[in-house]
Design a protein around this motif. Structure first.
Motif, PDB file in Angstrom:
ATOM      1  N   PHE A  27       0.791  -1.231   0.000  1.00 20.31           N
ATOM      2  CA  PHE A  27       0.000   0.000   0.000  1.00 20.31           C
ATOM      3  C   PHE A  27       0.822   1.280   0.000  1.00 20.31           C
ATOM      4  CE2 PHE A  27      -2.637  -2.973   2.774  1.00 20.31           C
ATOM      5  CZ  PHE A  27      -3.293  -3.537   1.677  1.00 20.31           C
ATOM      6  N   ARG A  28       2.123   1.202   0.195  1.00 16.04           N
ATOM      7  CA  ARG A  28       2.924   2.424   0.384  1.00 16.04           C
ATOM      8  C   ARG A  28       2.935   3.358  -0.817  1.00 16.04           C
ATOM      9  NH1 ARG A  28       8.276  -0.774   0.611  1.00 16.04           N
ATOM     10  NH2 ARG A  28       7.618  -0.922   2.765  1.00 16.04           N
ATOM     11  N   ALA A  29       2.690   2.846  -2.026  1.00 17.15           N
ATOM     12  CA  ALA A  29       2.731   3.703  -3.218  1.00 17.15           C
ATOM     13  C   ALA A  29       1.426   4.477  -3.442  1.00 17.15           C
ATOM     14  CB  ALA A  29       3.046   2.868  -4.449  1.00 17.15           C
ATOM     15  N   ILE A  30       0.373   4.143  -2.708  1.00 14.98           N
ATOM     16  CA  ILE A  30      -0.897   4.852  -2.877  1.00 14.98           C
ATOM     17  C   ILE A  30      -0.762   6.252  -2.268  1.00 14.98           C
ATOM     18  CG2 ILE A  30      -3.377   4.875  -2.370  1.00 14.98           C
ATOM     19  CD1 ILE A  30      -3.155   1.790  -1.967  1.00 14.98           C
ATOM     20  N   PRO A  31      -1.044   7.301  -3.030  1.00 17.52           N
ATOM     21  CA  PRO A  31      -0.979   8.664  -2.470  1.00 17.52           C
ATOM     22  C   PRO A  31      -2.002   8.835  -1.348  1.00 17.52           C
ATOM     23  CG  PRO A  31      -1.192   8.716  -4.869  1.00 17.52           C
ATOM     24  CD  PRO A  31      -1.411   7.296  -4.438  1.00 17.52           C
ATOM     25  N   VAL A  32      -1.556   9.501  -0.265  1.00 20.61           N
ATOM     26  CA  VAL A  32      -2.417   9.705   0.901  1.00 20.61           C
ATOM     27  C   VAL A  32      -2.467  11.189   1.251  1.00 20.61           C
ATOM     28  CG1 VAL A  32      -2.774   9.173   3.348  1.00 20.61           C
ATOM     29  CG2 VAL A  32      -1.845   7.414   1.818  1.00 20.61           C
ATOM     30  N   PHE A  33      -3.674  11.672   1.511  1.00 19.90           N
ATOM     31  CA  PHE A  33      -3.905  13.030   1.987  1.00 19.90           C
ATOM     32  C   PHE A  33      -4.530  12.926   3.377  1.00 19.90           C
ATOM     33  CE2 PHE A  33      -3.922  13.292  -2.549  1.00 19.90           C
ATOM     34  CZ  PHE A  33      -3.325  14.501  -2.844  1.00 19.90           C
ATOM     35  N   GLN A  90       6.356  13.959   6.866  1.00 22.16           N
ATOM     36  CA  GLN A  90       7.502  13.096   7.171  1.00 22.16           C
ATOM     37  C   GLN A  90       7.131  11.623   7.055  1.00 22.16           C
ATOM     38  OE1 GLN A  90       8.700  14.547  11.048  1.00 22.16           O
ATOM     39  NE2 GLN A  90      10.228  15.920  10.155  1.00 22.16           N
ATOM     40  N   LEU A  91       5.894  11.298   7.367  1.00 26.42           N
ATOM     41  CA  LEU A  91       5.437   9.911   7.259  1.00 26.42           C
ATOM     42  C   LEU A  91       5.089   9.517   5.827  1.00 26.42           C
ATOM     43  CD1 LEU A  91       3.201   9.623  10.445  1.00 26.42           C
ATOM     44  CD2 LEU A  91       5.328   8.382   9.990  1.00 26.42           C
ATOM     45  N   GLY A  92       4.994  10.502   4.921  1.00 26.96           N
ATOM     46  CA  GLY A  92       4.751  10.175   3.523  1.00 26.96           C
ATOM     47  C   GLY A  92       3.452  10.679   2.923  1.00 26.96           C
ATOM     48  N   ALA A  93       2.689  11.492   3.659  1.00 26.13           N
ATOM     49  CA  ALA A  93       1.471  12.066   3.078  1.00 26.13           C
ATOM     50  C   ALA A  93       1.847  13.048   1.978  1.00 26.13           C
ATOM     51  CB  ALA A  93       0.656  12.785   4.156  1.00 26.13           C
ATOM     52  N   LEU A  94       1.008  13.136   0.954  1.00 24.93           N
ATOM     53  CA  LEU A  94       1.246  14.120  -0.109  1.00 24.93           C
ATOM     54  C   LEU A  94       0.919  15.523   0.347  1.00 24.93           C
ATOM     55  CD1 LEU A  94       0.045  12.704  -3.542  1.00 24.93           C
ATOM     56  CD2 LEU A  94       2.351  13.078  -2.714  1.00 24.93           C
ATOM     57  N   SER A  95      -0.126  15.642   1.180  1.00 23.03           N
ATOM     58  CA  SER A  95      -0.538  16.959   1.634  1.00 23.03           C
ATOM     59  C   SER A  95      -1.421  16.813   2.860  1.00 23.03           C
ATOM     60  CB  SER A  95      -1.295  17.691   0.520  1.00 23.03           C
ATOM     61  OG  SER A  95      -1.597  19.007   0.901  1.00 23.03           O
ATOM     62  N   VAL A  96      -1.518  17.902   3.603  1.00 23.96           N
ATOM     63  CA  VAL A  96      -2.396  17.985   4.762  1.00 23.96           C
ATOM     64  C   VAL A  96      -3.229  19.237   4.578  1.00 23.96           C
ATOM     65  CG1 VAL A  96      -2.510  18.212   7.267  1.00 23.96           C
ATOM     66  CG2 VAL A  96      -0.668  16.866   6.219  1.00 23.96           C
ATOM     67  N   PHE A  97      -4.536  19.121   4.759  1.00 29.86           N
ATOM     68  CA  PHE A  97      -5.373  20.302   4.581  1.00 29.86           C
ATOM     69  C   PHE A  97      -6.436  20.384   5.663  1.00 29.86           C
ATOM     70  CE2 PHE A  97      -6.889  16.962   1.721  1.00 29.86           C
ATOM     71  CZ  PHE A  97      -8.226  16.868   2.030  1.00 29.86           C
ATOM     72  N   GLN A  98      -6.944  21.583   5.845  1.00 29.37           N
ATOM     73  CA  GLN A  98      -7.991  21.821   6.829  1.00 29.37           C
ATOM     74  C   GLN A  98      -9.321  21.310   6.286  1.00 29.37           C
ATOM     75  OE1 GLN A  98      -7.363  24.971   9.171  1.00 29.37           O
ATOM     76  NE2 GLN A  98      -9.370  25.088  10.098  1.00 29.37           N
ATOM     77  N   LYS A  99     -10.127  20.751   7.176  1.00 27.71           N
ATOM     78  CA  LYS A  99     -11.428  20.215   6.786  1.00 27.71           C
ATOM     79  C   LYS A  99     -12.239  21.309   6.103  1.00 27.71           C
ATOM     80  CE  LYS A  99     -13.400  17.122   9.377  1.00 27.71           C
ATOM     81  NZ  LYS A  99     -14.189  16.374  10.375  1.00 27.71           N
ATOM     82  N   LEU A 101      -7.775  15.269  -7.396  1.00 30.77           N
ATOM     83  CA  LEU A 101      -7.937  14.587  -8.683  1.00 30.77           C
ATOM     84  C   LEU A 101      -6.869  15.026  -9.682  1.00 30.77           C
ATOM     85  CD1 LEU A 101     -11.827  14.559  -8.966  1.00 30.77           C
ATOM     86  CD2 LEU A 101     -10.324  12.613  -8.493  1.00 30.77           C
ATOM     87  N   ARG A 102      -6.492  16.302  -9.649  1.00 33.59           N
ATOM     88  CA  ARG A 102      -5.409  16.781 -10.535  1.00 33.59           C
ATOM     89  C   ARG A 102      -4.082  16.083 -10.207  1.00 33.59           C
ATOM     90  NH1 ARG A 102      -7.677  21.759 -10.151  1.00 33.59           N
ATOM     91  NH2 ARG A 102      -6.323  22.367  -8.437  1.00 33.59           N
ATOM     92  N   LEU A 103      -3.802  15.944  -8.928  1.00 39.69           N
ATOM     93  CA  LEU A 103      -2.539  15.337  -8.519  1.00 39.69           C
ATOM     94  C   LEU A 103      -2.427  13.869  -8.885  1.00 39.69           C
ATOM     95  CD1 LEU A 103      -1.902  16.993  -5.046  1.00 39.69           C
ATOM     96  CD2 LEU A 103      -0.489  17.205  -7.086  1.00 39.69           C
ATOM     97  N   ILE A 104      -3.552  13.170  -8.990  1.00 38.16           N
ATOM     98  CA  ILE A 104      -3.481  11.743  -9.290  1.00 38.16           C
ATOM     99  C   ILE A 104      -3.841  11.416 -10.739  1.00 38.16           C
ATOM    100  CG2 ILE A 104      -3.879  11.079  -6.899  1.00 38.16           C
ATOM    101  CD1 ILE A 104      -6.779  10.349  -7.788  1.00 38.16           C
TER     102      ILE A 104
END
Length: 132
Positions: free
Chosen positions: A82-88, A104-113, A128-131
């Motif tokens: 599962f490590r190659a799946i992009p995670v937000f 640092q753990l590998g998320a592509l991005s963090v955003f506010q709800k 959707l643009r990123l993937i």
């Protein structure tokens, strides 16, 4: 272009429904599979999303019962399957400390709800643009 498969983990049913609604309405739609917590994410992925294959992206709410977003992210990134799946990651309180830890753990991005329809559309379009 084919729809993108999104696995959304959120314990709030309103968040899940809004995300699903806005993702389906995009020019390149996102097919949203939902989980209510991080433990369910791992179960769904281990089952191959019940036969439909792995998602193109995973979106995790930080504050969930059983396994929160950071715990789930860490487990996903340790797994060769599962490590190659992009995670937000998203959270009501997307602090700088949370951002740093998730990146640092590998998320592509963090955003506010998101707090408005426009914010949901903006975030889903970005994902959707990123993937694509």
């Amino acid at each position: 272009m084919l729809p993108r498969k999104i696995l959304l983990a959120a314990d709030d049913s309103d968040d899940r429904e809004l995300f699903r609604l806005y993702a389906a309405a995009r020019p390149v739609p996102g097919l949203v599979h939902v989980a209510e917590n991080g433990a369910e994410v791992i179960e769904l992925l281990s089952d191959g999303l019940t036969g439909t294959g792995l998602p193109d992206v995973i979106v995790l709410d930080q504050n969930m019962p059983r396994k929160n977003g950071i715990e789930t992210l860490a487990e996903l990134k340790r797994s060769p399957a599962f490590r190659a799946i992009p995670v937000f990651i998203y959270s009501t309180y997307a602090s700088e400390a949370l951002r740093v830890q998730c990146l640092q753990l590998g998320a592509l991005s963090v955003f506010q709800k998101p707090d408005s329809p426009e914010a949901y559309q903006y975030i889903i379009d970005g994902i959707l643009r990123l993937i694509s």
